[in-house]
Design a protein around this motif. Structure first.
Motif, short mmCIF file in Angstrom:
data_model
loop_
_atom_site.label_atom_id
_atom_site.label_comp_id
_atom_site.label_asym_id
_atom_site.label_seq_id
_atom_site.Cartn_x
_atom_site.Cartn_y
_atom_site.Cartn_z
N LEU A 1 22.67 89.52 47.07
CA LEU A 1 23.32 88.22 46.94
C LEU A 1 23.11 87.51 48.27
CD1 LEU A 1 25.15 86.39 45.16
CD2 LEU A 1 27.12 87.44 46.29
N GLU B 1 30.21 93.34 40.32
CA GLU B 1 31.37 92.45 40.45
C GLU B 1 32.00 92.56 41.84
OE1 GLU B 1 34.17 92.06 37.40
OE2 GLU B 1 32.71 92.08 35.77
N ILE C 1 28.13 89.10 34.73
CA ILE C 1 28.16 88.10 35.82
C ILE C 1 28.85 86.82 35.35
CG2 ILE C 1 26.73 86.68 37.34
CD1 ILE C 1 24.64 88.97 37.26
N PRO D 1 28.60 78.53 44.87
CA PRO D 1 27.60 79.21 44.02
C PRO D 1 26.29 78.45 43.90
CG PRO D 1 29.76 79.31 42.99
CD PRO D 1 29.91 78.43 44.20
N MET E 1 21.52 85.51 43.21
CA MET E 1 21.70 86.95 43.02
C MET E 1 20.43 87.50 42.38
SD MET E 1 24.76 89.06 41.15
CE MET E 1 25.41 90.37 42.19
N GLN F 1 32.18 85.15 36.95
CA GLN F 1 32.18 83.79 37.50
C GLN F 1 33.11 82.86 36.73
OE1 GLN F 1 30.05 82.88 40.53
NE2 GLN F 1 30.76 85.00 40.38
N GLN G 1 32.63 86.07 47.54
CA GLN G 1 33.20 84.82 47.03
C GLN G 1 34.71 84.70 47.23
OE1 GLN G 1 31.57 84.91 42.93
NE2 GLN G 1 30.25 83.22 43.57
N LEU H 1 29.92 90.41 44.15
CA LEU H 1 30.25 88.99 43.97
C LEU H 1 31.63 88.66 44.54
CD1 LEU H 1 28.95 88.57 40.31
CD2 LEU H 1 28.09 87.29 42.28
#
Length: 430
Positions: free
Chosen positions: A39, A116, A217, A197, A202, A221, A123, A119
């Motif tokens: 990422l 996850e 994903i 984003p 990714m 998100q 994030q 991410l």
């Protein structure tokens, strides 16, 4: 979801751009047990002057903010995220370059959980005034450590010679003074601007089901709220007003001198297809002139000008590009002069022949095919050259189409005396 097939290589890229702007690229590899996930954000050390999200005027931030953010993201409410990944059977790493911040993760099990987690921790930042203050001393120590590394001194010294008024001249981590001036508010402004984003990609390579993985994903998100994507307005002075510093040296406690010859480029503004082709041309060209199959390499070795540390590279990034050639040497001045002579007279060099060109191309084709067995290498190539249309899987077809005449033209255009520089790390005399 889009699908691009490379029949000759038996490779497929599945890609999608989510509603919030996140770009996802997946390369399933049959017969592999592991997954390599990356990422990354188009945000690096040179991005220190821009218009923050929600504002209208450019602001200048201290050098080192991108690297500082990379460090801070590893601290979550649950503690050090590395321990979380370890408990899930995964390894995590990260780095900041001049133009990107990259988070890398590999695993063989708990696929959804690890994807996850990757991410989520990037994030969902967790910053506080105290943690920011605590981090300053850690990064300052890191900066001091690099300043004692002769190879880092050599690399950074050459860049400073080539780019005396470009932000790339400042180390990725910044300076002790710039790091000390970073505040929580600055980190938040940089994070909100560059970690949206829309500025993230990714890449997943290995044992994955693209349809199932994309569903994971999207579900992840879908639980998060982001403002609308916006164009990031950056200000980078790519038109240098200062000429290249022709030669400079520094004395350090080393046993053997180190020298690097650099050539400042002018090709970073090329369009995607032209840039991709140009990068390959430069790789062939350097291999022709300095690779182990070249007479130049054998001559340098026989004259005791180089040893196994000798290397060459072409760096092509957003906002700058340059060549660096060198290594340890007992005769650094003679090595630098010889390298410059080879570059400036490349058209008449004995290594610049159609036959040698054909040999080097065949070698590079073989190496390219072999490299496709490495999941990490494939993923890293998507980071290093994040073009929208061309990828590592286009390497072979473009490589095969490059002609010897094209290479001669590139050499004549790139290797110019006024853009050359030498930086030397000399040993202290007793």
């Amino acid at each position: 979801m889009d699908m691009k097939t490379y029949k000759e290589l038996n490779e497929v890229i599945y890609s999608d751009r989510l509603k919030n702007g996140l770009t996802v690229k997946m390369i399933p590899k049959k017969g592999y047990h592991s997954v390599y996930a990356v990422l990354f954000t188009e945000f690096g050390s040179i991005d220190h002057e821009f218009i923050p999200r929600g504002e209208k005027k450019y602001q200048t931030f201290p050098y080192g903010v991108a690297h500082f953010l990379e460090h801070k993201l590893f601290e979550t409410r649950a503690g050090d995220i590395s321990q979380v990944f370890s408990a899930q059977g995964a390894s995590i790493n990260a780095y900041t370059s001049n133009t990107k911040t990259v988070f890398l993760c590999s695993f063989t099990k708990n696929k959804r959980q690890n994807i996850e987690t990757l991410l989520d921790f990037v994030q969902e930042p967790f910053f506080s005034d105290q943690s920011v203050e605590d981090e300053k001393s850690i990064i300052s120590q890191e900066i001091l450590m690099y300043k004692d590394d002769p190879d880092w001194i050599l690399t950074q010294g050459l860049i400073e010679n080539l780019y005396p008024d470009h932000p790339v001249r400042i180390d990725v981590a910044g300076t002790s003074e710039s790091v000390e001036s970073i505040t929580l508010d600055m980190l938040n402004k940089n994070y909100l601007t560059f970690y949206h984003p829309d500025n993230l990609q990714m890449v997943l390579v290995g044992n994955i089901d693209p349809v199932e993985t994309l569903q994971w994903i999207k579900h992840n998100q879908g639980k998060k709220f982001y403002p609308k994507p916006m164009k990031i307005e950056r200000m980078i002075n790519t038109k240098s007003g200062k000429p290249v510093t022709k030669s400079r040296n520094i004395t350090v406690s080393v046993n053997l001198a180190k020298v690097s010859v650099g050539v400042k480029g002018h090709c970073f503004e090329l369009g995607e297809k032209e840039a991709f082709r140009h990068i390959l041309c430069m790789e062939i060209l350097l291999d022709l002139l300095f690779g182990e199959t070249s007479a130049n390499y054998l001559s340098l070795y026989d004259k005791n000008l180089i040893d196994d540390s000798f290397s060459y590279d072409y760096i092509f990034e957003r906002g700058f590009d340059y060549v660096s050639i060198g290594g340890d040497s007992r005769l650094p001045k003679e090595l630098a002069e010889t390298i410059q002579t080879i570059l400036l007279n490349s058209s008449q060099n004995p290594d610049m022949t159609p036959a040698h060109f054909s040999l080097v191309k065949k070698k590079m084709i073989g190496e390219s095919i072999q490299s496709l067995n490495s999941l990490g290498y494939i993923a890293q190539e998507f980071v290093d050259q994040p073009f929208s249309e061309l990828t590592i899987f286009d390497y072979l077809s473009v490589l095969k189409s490059i002609s010897f005449e094209e290479l001669q033209h590139v050499a004549k255009d790139f290797f110019r005396a006024d853009q050359m520089s030498v930086f030397t790390v000399d040993p202290k005399r007793q």
